[in-house]
Design a protein around this motif. Structure first.
Motif, PDB file in Angstrom:
ATOM      1  N   GLY A 176      -4.315  30.352   2.451  1.00  9.18           N
ATOM      2  CA  GLY A 176      -5.072  31.580   2.303  1.00  9.18           C
ATOM      3  C   GLY A 176      -4.187  32.812   2.312  1.00  9.18           C
ATOM      4  N   LEU A 177      -3.233  32.877   3.240  1.00  5.01           N
ATOM      5  CA  LEU A 177      -2.338  34.029   3.324  1.00  5.01           C
ATOM      6  C   LEU A 177      -1.433  34.127   2.102  1.00  5.01           C
TER       7      LEU A 177
ATOM      8  N   GLY B  88     -10.361  27.150   7.587  1.00  6.92           N
ATOM      9  CA  GLY B  88      -9.670  26.707   8.796  1.00  6.92           C
ATOM     10  C   GLY B  88     -10.383  27.089  10.082  1.00  6.92           C
ATOM     11  N   LEU B  89     -11.432  27.908   9.992  1.00  3.21           N
ATOM     12  CA  LEU B  89     -12.164  28.354  11.177  1.00  3.21           C
ATOM     13  C   LEU B  89     -13.481  27.621  11.391  1.00  3.21           C
TER      14      LEU B  89
ATOM     15  N   THR C 243      -9.414  34.248   0.761  1.00  2.00           N
ATOM     16  CA  THR C 243     -10.062  34.527   2.041  1.00  2.00           C
ATOM     17  C   THR C 243     -10.942  33.362   2.469  1.00  2.00           C
TER      18      THR C 243
ATOM     19  N   TRP D  44      -3.637  24.757  18.024  1.00  2.00           N
ATOM     20  CA  TRP D  44      -4.541  25.743  18.590  1.00  2.00           C
ATOM     21  C   TRP D  44      -5.400  25.055  19.635  1.00  2.00           C
TER      22      TRP D  44
ATOM     23  N   THR E  23     -10.502  30.258   1.592  1.00  2.00           N
ATOM     24  CA  THR E  23      -9.587  29.189   1.995  1.00  2.00           C
ATOM     25  C   THR E  23      -9.121  29.391   3.430  1.00  2.00           C
ATOM     26  N   PHE E  24      -8.725  30.603   3.762  1.00  2.00           N
ATOM     27  CA  PHE E  24      -8.316  30.907   5.136  1.00  2.00           C
ATOM     28  C   PHE E  24      -9.464  30.629   6.106  1.00  2.00           C
TER      29      PHE E  24
ATOM     30  N   ARG F 288      -6.233  22.815   9.775  1.00  2.00           N
ATOM     31  CA  ARG F 288      -6.589  24.233   9.876  1.00  2.00           C
ATOM     32  C   ARG F 288      -5.383  25.106   9.527  1.00  2.00           C
ATOM     33  N   ASN F 289      -4.204  24.725   9.994  1.00  2.00           N
ATOM     34  CA  ASN F 289      -2.994  25.499   9.703  1.00  2.00           C
ATOM     35  C   ASN F 289      -2.699  25.531   8.203  1.00  2.00           C
TER      36      ASN F 289
ATOM     37  N   PHE G 224      -4.951  28.077   6.662  1.00  2.00           N
ATOM     38  CA  PHE G 224      -4.469  29.416   7.008  1.00  2.00           C
ATOM     39  C   PHE G 224      -3.277  29.801   6.130  1.00  2.00           C
TER      40      PHE G 224
END
Length: 426
Positions: free
Chosen positions: A180-181, A88-89, A82, A161, A84-85, A173-174, A177
């Protein structure tokens, strides 16, 4: 068959642990560009991970002893995936530092929890090889992370984005994402397939004992006190501190050394560093069998000491030889031998913690890992300062001395003396 499945899925967890850990360094420059960071701010973000990763080894490792490795490792896996995801934000330095600190906290308990899990599933003579396979998963993840990260960024380059500026042109960022997923998915598979102990085990999980059900903070303080009072654990910690102080050169300063000393181009420097790391992976694979073989041949006490002494003395010799070499690829091969020996000794660390930890395996391994990671954090600072004050040769000599100190500590370890003696029988 079930035991090998547990080992395999735990090794997959270690693989993603290192993917999520190492990918940041690969993407550090485009992150710096897109977030408008200075070089020092970028370097601070790189170092923040090791601080919390070191300091939370024992607290999170003790949670695994207390509540069970399956539960804690799954939650840790979900947490670091989470984080890691969420990396990207981030929008600036504060968010980036927060994510790096949280990544260190969430990953800190992974190996201590895995050590307790392997102890439950492996027979005593299998602990070395099972531990080596789990640790090998992490090493392979670290070695492949730069290539995989670049390939993933290229694959996701068409997905942009508009809400974020991307002057670097790299879709970092990708990548976060996607990692993380994927990590969350593997965590759910881990939870579904792994149990704390074999179904035919005649004993209850050690984490259910009353010793682990007291108040957490007093118990944590007691765990630290036990480790500091144990000569074995102090020596164990000094050994890991010295090892990582010398080995840290490989993952921090090696590219700078190749550039300054031999004027190696950037792309070739990366190939050389990966070569040394992949040689190290071979050591991790064979280390488990060496560990178990030495235990069989020499008994528990010397079976743990002998591979440590040979491996760490060999590392000291390797660093001492580097200043005499005149070819960059010769340096790579010698440093690869050092990486091989460091990884060869790693399963012994797990087996030693499993031997002496009793119901406190996670805390025992975590205590040693804490000091080892503090040594890794100090390595580029100390060796870099010595290089500036003197030269690279002096830095290699300091690394060699650190390995010799680690060798001396290893020679005094006693795997027959537990951290906490069993209470007398009434």
């Amino acid at each position: 068959m079930r035991r090998w499945l547990v080992v395999g899925i735990t090794a997959a967890a270690a693989f993603w642990l290192y993917i999520d850990r190492v990918c940041f360094s690969t993407l550090a420059d485009p992150i710096r560009t897109d977030l408008g960071l200075s070089d020092s701010e970028r370097n601070t973000a790189l170092g923040m991970f090791f601080l919390t990763y070191a300091l939370f080894q024992v607290p999170v490792g003790m949670l695994a002893d207390r509540y069970g490795a399956r539960r804690v490792l799954t939650l840790a896996f979900l947490a670091w995936s989470t984080v890691t995801f969420a990396t990207g934000l981030v929008q600036g330095l504060a968010g980036l530092l927060a994510m790096r600190l949280l990544l260190g906290v969430s990953e800190a308990g992974a190996y201590p929890a895995a050590a307790g899990l392997i102890k439950a599933w492996a027979r005593p003579h299998e602990r070395g090889r099972f531990s080596s396979l789990v640790a090998l998963g992490g090493r392979i993840g670290g070695a492949i992370a730069p290539w995989l990260t670049v390939a993933t960024a290229a694959l996701l380059a068409g997905y942009t984005w508009s809400m974020w500026d991307n002057p670097s042109g790299v879709p970092w960022r990708n990548v976060f994402f996607a990692y993380g997923l994927c990590g969350i998915l593997v965590a759910l598979i881990f939870w579904g397939l792994v149990r704390d102990q074999p179904p035919d085990s005649p004993t209850r999980p050690e984490s259910s004992s009353s010793a682990h059900r007291g108040a957490y903070l007093p118990t944590l303080c007691r765990q630290f006190a036990l480790c500091f009072r144990s000569a074995n654990m102090v020596l164990f910690s000094l050994m890991q501190f010295g090892v990582n102080l010398g080995w840290g050169f490989l993952i921090t300063l090696m590219p700078s050394y190749l550039n300054e000393q031999f004027d190696v181009p950037l792309q070739e420097r990366g190939q050389m560093q990966s070569t040394a790391l992949f040689i190290g992976c071979c050591g991790m694979f064979f280390g488990g069998w060496v560990t178990d073989g030495c235990r069989y041949a020499f008994g528990v006490r010397w079976g743990r000491r002998v591979p440590l002494i040979i491996a760490l003395a060999g590392c000291a010799l390797a660093l001492g030889i580097v200043p005499l070499l005149t070819s960059p690829w010769a340096v790579v091969l010698v440093l690869g031998v050092m990486a091989f020996l460091v990884d060869l000794h790693n399963p012994v660390l797990w087996a030693f913690a499993q031997d002496v930890g009793g119901k406190n395996v996670g805390a025992a391994l975590g205590f040693g890992n804490m000091w080892g990671n503090l040594g890794a954090a100090l390595s580029p600072v100390l060796l870099g300062a010595i290089r500036e004050a003197f030269d690279w040769n002096a830095a290699f000599m300091v690394g060699a001395v650190a390995f010799l100190a680690a060798t001396a500590s290893a020679a005094c370890l006693d795997a027959t003396r537990p951290v906490e003696a069993d209470p007398p029988q009434r």
